[in-house]
Design a protein around this motif. Structure first.
Motif, mmCIF file in Angstrom:
data_model
loop_
_atom_site.group_PDB
_atom_site.id
_atom_site.type_symbol
_atom_site.label_atom_id
_atom_site.label_comp_id
_atom_site.label_asym_id
_atom_site.label_seq_id
_atom_site.Cartn_x
_atom_site.Cartn_y
_atom_site.Cartn_z
ATOM 1 N N TYR A 64 -17.760 39.786 12.384
ATOM 2 C CA TYR A 64 -18.855 40.250 11.584
ATOM 3 C C TYR A 64 -20.257 41.006 12.036
ATOM 4 C CZ TYR A 64 -15.892 37.293 8.378
ATOM 5 O OH TYR A 64 -15.104 36.982 7.782
ATOM 6 N N GLY A 65 -20.124 41.171 13.473
ATOM 7 C CA GLY A 65 -21.389 41.624 13.963
ATOM 8 C C GLY A 65 -22.463 40.909 13.984
ATOM 9 N N MET A 66 -22.345 39.464 13.637
ATOM 10 C CA MET A 66 -23.442 38.600 13.894
ATOM 11 C C MET A 66 -22.727 37.290 13.608
ATOM 12 S SD MET A 66 -25.133 39.129 10.137
ATOM 13 C CE MET A 66 -26.358 37.951 10.511
ATOM 14 N N PRO A 67 -23.365 36.169 14.080
ATOM 15 C CA PRO A 67 -22.549 34.640 13.989
ATOM 16 C C PRO A 67 -22.500 34.538 12.701
ATOM 17 C CG PRO A 67 -24.556 34.800 15.618
ATOM 18 C CD PRO A 67 -24.616 36.130 14.919
ATOM 19 N N MET A 68 -21.289 33.893 12.281
ATOM 20 C CA MET A 68 -20.928 33.242 11.078
ATOM 21 C C MET A 68 -21.238 31.800 11.136
ATOM 22 S SD MET A 68 -19.585 33.066 7.906
ATOM 23 C CE MET A 68 -18.461 34.549 7.571
ATOM 24 N N PRO A 69 -22.313 31.340 10.307
ATOM 25 C CA PRO A 69 -22.594 29.872 10.233
ATOM 26 C C PRO A 69 -21.528 29.099 9.943
ATOM 27 C CG PRO A 69 -24.034 31.052 8.867
ATOM 28 C CD PRO A 69 -23.065 32.067 9.389
ATOM 29 N N ASP A 70 -21.207 27.946 10.677
ATOM 30 C CA ASP A 70 -20.265 27.082 10.519
ATOM 31 C C ASP A 70 -20.018 26.744 8.849
ATOM 32 O OD1 ASP A 70 -19.447 27.009 13.141
ATOM 33 O OD2 ASP A 70 -20.761 25.378 13.614
ATOM 34 N N SER A 71 -21.170 26.310 8.312
ATOM 35 C CA SER A 71 -21.046 26.108 7.062
ATOM 36 C C SER A 71 -20.428 27.030 5.920
ATOM 37 C CB SER A 71 -22.432 25.627 6.416
ATOM 38 O OG SER A 71 -23.516 26.640 6.543
ATOM 39 N N PHE A 72 -20.904 28.228 6.443
ATOM 40 C CA PHE A 72 -20.045 29.287 5.550
ATOM 41 C C PHE A 72 -18.925 29.591 5.733
ATOM 42 C CE2 PHE A 72 -21.208 33.937 4.012
ATOM 43 C CZ PHE A 72 -20.508 33.779 2.808
ATOM 44 N N ALA A 73 -18.307 29.509 7.020
ATOM 45 C CA ALA A 73 -17.031 29.383 7.600
ATOM 46 C C ALA A 73 -16.168 28.312 6.733
ATOM 47 C CB ALA A 73 -16.909 29.659 9.043
ATOM 48 N N ALA A 74 -16.554 27.161 6.763
ATOM 49 C CA ALA A 74 -16.094 26.065 6.176
ATOM 50 C C ALA A 74 -15.793 26.286 4.584
ATOM 51 C CB ALA A 74 -16.814 24.742 6.279
ATOM 52 N N ILE A 75 -16.847 26.865 3.946
ATOM 53 C CA ILE A 75 -16.589 27.234 2.467
ATOM 54 C C ILE A 75 -15.658 28.258 2.205
ATOM 55 C CG2 ILE A 75 -17.896 27.917 0.625
ATOM 56 C CD1 ILE A 75 -18.612 24.960 1.429
ATOM 57 N N SER A 85 -13.229 28.892 4.133
ATOM 58 C CA SER A 85 -11.682 28.574 4.528
ATOM 59 C C SER A 85 -11.355 27.847 3.316
ATOM 60 C CB SER A 85 -11.940 27.473 5.826
ATOM 61 O OG SER A 85 -12.302 26.494 5.508
ATOM 62 N N GLN A 86 -12.152 27.269 2.306
ATOM 63 C CA GLN A 86 -11.546 26.341 1.179
ATOM 64 C C GLN A 86 -11.597 27.108 -0.095
ATOM 65 O OE1 GLN A 86 -14.130 22.717 1.181
ATOM 66 N NE2 GLN A 86 -14.392 22.611 3.331
ATOM 67 N N ASP A 87 -12.184 28.376 -0.343
ATOM 68 C CA ASP A 87 -12.037 28.965 -1.302
ATOM 69 C C ASP A 87 -11.490 30.388 -1.278
ATOM 70 O OD1 ASP A 87 -12.721 30.416 -3.493
ATOM 71 O OD2 ASP A 87 -14.737 30.110 -3.837
ATOM 72 N N GLU A 88 -9.933 30.372 -1.461
ATOM 73 C CA GLU A 88 -9.316 31.765 -1.203
ATOM 74 C C GLU A 88 -9.738 32.799 -1.869
ATOM 75 O OE1 GLU A 88 -4.641 32.860 -1.632
ATOM 76 O OE2 GLU A 88 -4.663 30.689 -1.380
ATOM 77 N N MET A 89 -10.020 32.618 -3.257
ATOM 78 C CA MET A 89 -10.234 33.839 -3.915
ATOM 79 C C MET A 89 -11.624 34.440 -3.640
ATOM 80 S SD MET A 89 -10.721 34.541 -8.079
ATOM 81 C CE MET A 89 -9.040 33.888 -8.459
ATOM 82 N N GLY A 90 -12.493 33.328 -3.326
ATOM 83 C CA GLY A 90 -13.834 33.875 -2.704
ATOM 84 C C GLY A 90 -13.740 34.567 -1.352
ATOM 85 N N ALA A 91 -13.016 34.029 -0.705
ATOM 86 C CA ALA A 91 -12.644 34.564 0.620
ATOM 87 C C ALA A 91 -12.246 35.992 0.623
ATOM 88 C CB ALA A 91 -11.841 33.691 1.742
ATOM 89 N N ARG A 92 -11.414 36.095 -0.267
ATOM 90 C CA ARG A 92 -10.784 37.489 -0.448
ATOM 91 C C ARG A 92 -11.625 38.411 -1.047
ATOM 92 N NH1 ARG A 92 -6.900 37.322 -5.035
ATOM 93 N NH2 ARG A 92 -6.364 35.283 -4.003
#
Length: 172
Positions: free
Chosen positions: A88-99, A101-108
């Motif tokens: 992403y050109g910057m660090p992804m917070p673990d908390s955001f990455a976890a969320i 990974s659990q929300d397929e539509m939101g991630a899409r």
């Protein structure tokens, strides 16, 4: 690559402080992707882009970083620059990455956004230090993206974040 430059200030009101970089210094980092990771005076890590201006480039410095590093206009600044090849050109917070990974539509919807909008949302989550607040903000972001079918509306997003903050306060 480590360079030495001087903290300068643009004369217009659009931009503030910046670190000028010559075209030659910037050459290894330009092309399709100008995202870089800079370590300023061996103290502060910035994930940013080399911005073009008049044949040369610059690194934008916000007021908070200028203060944090005790710099003033004209200060000599040591900058270690390396290519940022992260997803992403910057660090992804673990908390955001976890969320994500659990929300397929939101991630899409998130992954369909432009890289700049993705970084803006990552920044919104990462600027909060409290993990619970990060999770709440990430949930609000993905809820907003799902409701709007991926159309990012910052005014509505801010309202959604406020709504999630209120819900968090009521649960305490």
């Amino acid at each position: 690559m480590t360079i030495s430059t001087v903290l300068a200030k643009f004369k217009d009101n659009l931009w503030g402080y910046h670190l000028p970089i010559t075209e030659e210094q910037a050459k290894p980092f330009t092309g399709d992707n100008r995202r870089v990771k800079c370590i300023i005076n061996d103290k502060r890590v910035l994930h940013c882009a080399l911005m073009p201006k008049g044949g040369n480039y610059f690194i934008l410095m916000n007021q908070a970083n200028v203060k944090r590093l005790h710099l003033t206009e004209g200060s000599i600044v040591k900058v270690n620059i390396e290519k940022d090849n992260s997803e992403y050109g910057m660090p992804m917070p673990d908390s955001f990455a976890a969320i994500l990974s659990q929300d397929e539509m939101g991630a899409r919807y998130f992954n369909a956004l432009t890289p700049g909008k993705q970084r803006t949302l990552i920044y919104l989550v990462s600027k909060v230090k409290n993990i619970d607040s990060q999770i709440s903000k990430a949930l609000a972001i993905l809820d907003h993206l799902s409701e709007t079918h991926g159309n990012l509306d910052f005014k509505r997003l801010n309202e959604k974040i406020k709504e999630y903050n209120q819900m968090r306060k009521l649960k305490r």
